[in-house]
Design an enzyme around this catalytic site. Structure first.
Site, PDB file in Angstrom:
ATOM      1  N   LYS A 142       8.069  -0.020   5.646  1.00 30.41           N
ATOM      2  CA  LYS A 142       7.601   1.307   5.266  1.00 30.41           C
ATOM      3  C   LYS A 142       8.782   2.202   4.954  1.00 30.41           C
ATOM      4  CE  LYS A 142       4.434   4.947   6.207  1.00 30.41           C
ATOM      5  NZ  LYS A 142       3.208   5.287   6.871  1.00 30.41           N
ATOM      6  N   GLY A 193       0.824  -1.193   0.000  1.00 35.02           N
ATOM      7  CA  GLY A 193       0.000   0.000   0.000  1.00 35.02           C
ATOM      8  C   GLY A 193       0.854   1.236   0.000  1.00 35.02           C
ATOM      9  N   ASP A 247      -5.334   6.338  20.330  1.00 37.26           N
ATOM     10  CA  ASP A 247      -6.120   6.246  19.097  1.00 37.26           C
ATOM     11  C   ASP A 247      -6.706   4.850  18.938  1.00 37.26           C
ATOM     12  OD1 ASP A 247      -7.262   7.361  16.847  1.00 37.26           O
ATOM     13  OD2 ASP A 247      -5.582   6.877  15.539  1.00 37.26           O
ATOM     14  N   VAL A 250       4.424   1.265   1.660  1.00 42.37           N
ATOM     15  CA  VAL A 250       4.610   0.048   2.442  1.00 42.37           C
ATOM     16  C   VAL A 250       4.843  -1.106   1.485  1.00 42.37           C
ATOM     17  CG1 VAL A 250       3.664  -1.461   4.209  1.00 42.37           C
ATOM     18  CG2 VAL A 250       3.077   0.958   4.215  1.00 42.37           C
ATOM     19  N   GLY A 264       0.337   9.175   2.365  1.00 42.88           N
ATOM     20  CA  GLY A 264       1.011  10.453   2.351  1.00 42.88           C
ATOM     21  C   GLY A 264       2.414  10.427   2.930  1.00 42.88           C
ATOM     22  N   GLY A 273       4.535   7.581   3.049  1.00 44.93           N
ATOM     23  CA  GLY A 273       5.473   6.680   2.410  1.00 44.93           C
ATOM     24  C   GLY A 273       4.770   5.508   1.762  1.00 44.93           C
TER      25      GLY A 273
END
Length: 593
Positions: free
Chosen positions: A54, A33, A148, A40, A36, A38
């Site tokens: 990453k 994937g 989070d 992966v 914004g 970097g």
């Protein structure tokens, strides 16, 4: 799901011609994937261990403050040792392009799994609650607050649940990886004390844990879907409905959801309570001397039923070097991965960057220890100014106005997001394009829509026309307006035409414009989200875009980000990305008969 943007089986995408062959000790075998911060990659070390690697974008690597945050985060995350936490394997914060490798987690995020298969039940739900509690206890033991906890930051793997994404974590000694004075996290998952402006400690993670378990048990967002300010009021004032949570878990969850942080139990108390309830479920109550964390991990090994049905297929051998004579075409797929990020945004489980159409060469410098193949030959001359690009788009779309598309995006700090795919035609009606599409919105069933002649229809025989101008976020049909406003060729042309800053890199263009200079479906969409026109509510907000075109000047990928500055500093950034393919001369879209 009903369209290919979200397949039932994940895949690892082939590497692109510009991708490195090696990052540190990891041989790159594919892409997982990008986002914004970097890209992966799927990496394999000399021992054959799979990892998510990453590689930070060069633009961020040159930012000293970013690099300092990255360095601190890596050092902090090395201290976390929970069984149900994703493990960091290696990192190099000093490389020209910093990189971070974590264990590869095969599976899907909790929210994706629930969207596909419904709420968790039985041992799967108890295992999720207990495994996540074990992970949070381990985070707190390392003197870190996650801050989070939400469904998209929990992955389901064959070994059990895994907590990922420490991008906005804070040390318990007060060291923060994000700017001060901001409310961080997603509004529906933020604790009441953070909205009140008070200190945020480990009790916030206790609260977040409870929200995640309620979501897993019900399949619904604990505070529903609404604009950020509405969600904030609900979080601070309204109780969460826990009536559908199993009775054995409800007392500890209700206690963890107390509005006052001091009234919540400590996380180790939560772990002991959940582990005890799970023991009782299996008829093993009454044992006094036991280790809750060890008991949970042992029981996960025995009864966890997720068997990796969504496991990605990795290449069986190193990919062949890319051919210089032509480009390869990739099918759009989704790969869900865990790779730890280093900023206040979501840097984990990044959306797939599988763009249908030819892969493009990149001018990004490579870091020492990062080897890259040679670039393909240059493409023909491209438009050089915003005016030239707008004119080129207008001409190209008048000749070949029809295409297939896929869309993915949503408004940050809310559950208002959607994926969509289908056909579109650059419209003859001023301001409006025609669409025939399937829209899969958060908390809504997938639905098919037709937009033609500026009117919206459900795609079924005899469906009446609907006025798009009066749609509101609480309406399921509003998501069709979201797609039309963000993905339509008219929006692409108008955004380019009204650019105030503009930069070209080959056939990729970036720029920005004030939100007050938008018009058509895009402006209608922003106004419907705000409840008023952008000129009054957020006159300082702006949009940035990234557009890639093919050799015939037709869009292949368009990313649009709406940024709303906050009073205390920082911004809310809502991102929307559309990929286009198969441009053709005809493809008329008609209203349902």
């Amino acid at each position: 799901m009903s369209f290919p943007a979200r397949p039932d089986t994940s895949e690892v995408l082939p590497p692109r011609p510009q991708d490195p062959a090696q990052v540190g000790p990891y041989r790159i075998v594919g892409r997982l994937g990008s986002g914004g911060m970097g890209i992966v990659y799927a990496g394999v070390d000399a021992a054959g261990q799979r990892s998510a690697v990453k590689l930070i974008h060069q633009t961020h690597a040159s930012d000293r403050e970013f690099r300092d945050r990255f360095r601190r985060e890596v050092a902090m995350l090395r201290l976390v040792r929970g069984t149900c936490c994703v493990r960091i394997l290696d990192a190099d914060a000093e490389a020209e392009q910093p990189w971070l490798a974590t264990e590869y987690i095969a599976g899907r995020t909790l929210d994706d799994h629930v969207a596909r298969h419904g709420p968790l039940t039985g041992d799967d739900l108890f295992g999720l609650a207990a495994g996540l509690a074990e992970a949070v206890v381990a985070v707190h033991a390392a003197q870190v607050v996650h801050r989070d906890l939400k469904a998209s930051n929990v992955m389901l793997s064959p070994q059990g649940p895994r907590l990922v994404d420490f991008g906005i974590a804070r040390s318990l000694d007060g060291t923060s990886l994000t700017a001060t004075g901001l409310v961080v996290g997603s509004p529906a998952w933020v604790s009441p004390e953070e909205y009140a402006g008070g200190p945020t400690g480990s009790a916030a993670d206790v609260y977040g844990w409870a929200l995640v378990v309620v979501y897993a048990a019900t399949g619904r967002q604990p505070y529903g879907m609404a604009r950020p300010e509405v969600l904030a009021l609900r979080v601070m004032n309204e109780p969460v409905d826990t009536s559908m949570v199993p009775a054995a878990l409800r007392p500890v969850i209700d206690a963890a959801l107390a509005k006052a942080p001091g009234a919540r139990p400590a996380m180790d108390e939560v772990l002991a309570a959940v582990a005890g309830a799970w023991r009782e479920r299996h008829g093993e109550a009454g044992i006094v001397t036991w280790d809750p964390a060890a008991d949970v991990t042992t029981r996960l090994n025995r009864v966890w039923s997720y068997q990796g049905q969504d496991m990605a297929q990795w290449p069986s051998q190193p990919p062949a070097p890319p051919r210089r004579s032509k480009f390869r075409r990739f099918s759009p797929v989704v790969a869900t991965v865990a790779a730890l990020g280093c900023t206040a945004g979501v840097l984990l489980n990044l959306p797939s960057d599988a763009t249908a159409g030819p892969a493009r060469p990149s001018a990004t410098p490579t870091a020492p220890g990062v080897s890259a193949p040679a670039s393909p030959s240059a493409t023909p001359a491209a438009p050089r100014t915003a005016a030239e690009l707008a004119a080129a788009l207008d001409l190209a779309l008048s000749v070949m106005p029809a295409a297939e598309f896929s869309f993915d995006g949503g408004f940050t700090q809310s559950a208002a997001g959607a994926k969509a795919s289908g056909r579109l035609v650059s419209g003859d009606v001023p301001d409006y394009d025609d669409f025939e599409m399937t829209v899969d919105a958060e908390e809504e069933d997938p639905a098919r829509y037709v937009i033609t002649g500026g009117e919206l229809y459900l795609d079924r025989p005899g469906a009446p026309a609907m006025d798009m101008s009066d749609k509101r976020p609480e309406d399921a049909t509003w998501y069709a307006l979201m797609v039309a406003g963000m993905a339509g060729p008219y929006t692409v042309q108008q955004v380019v035409h009204n650019s105030e800053n503009f930069h070209q890199a080959g056939r990729t263009y970036i720029g920005n414009l004030p939100a007050t200079k938008t018009n058509g479906p895009l402006r209608s969409l922003l106004a419907s989200w705000l409840g008023t026109d952008v000129s009054g509510a957020t006159s300082s907000s702006y949009l940035s875009y990234r557009l890639t075109i093919d050799e015939r000047n037709r869009p292949t990928k368009f990313s649009l980000t709406w940024k709303v500055p906050l009073d205390g500093g920082g911004t809310y950034a809502s991102e929307f990305t559309t990929s286009y393919r198969g441009w053709a001369e005809d493809g008329e879209i008609s209203k349902p008969s």
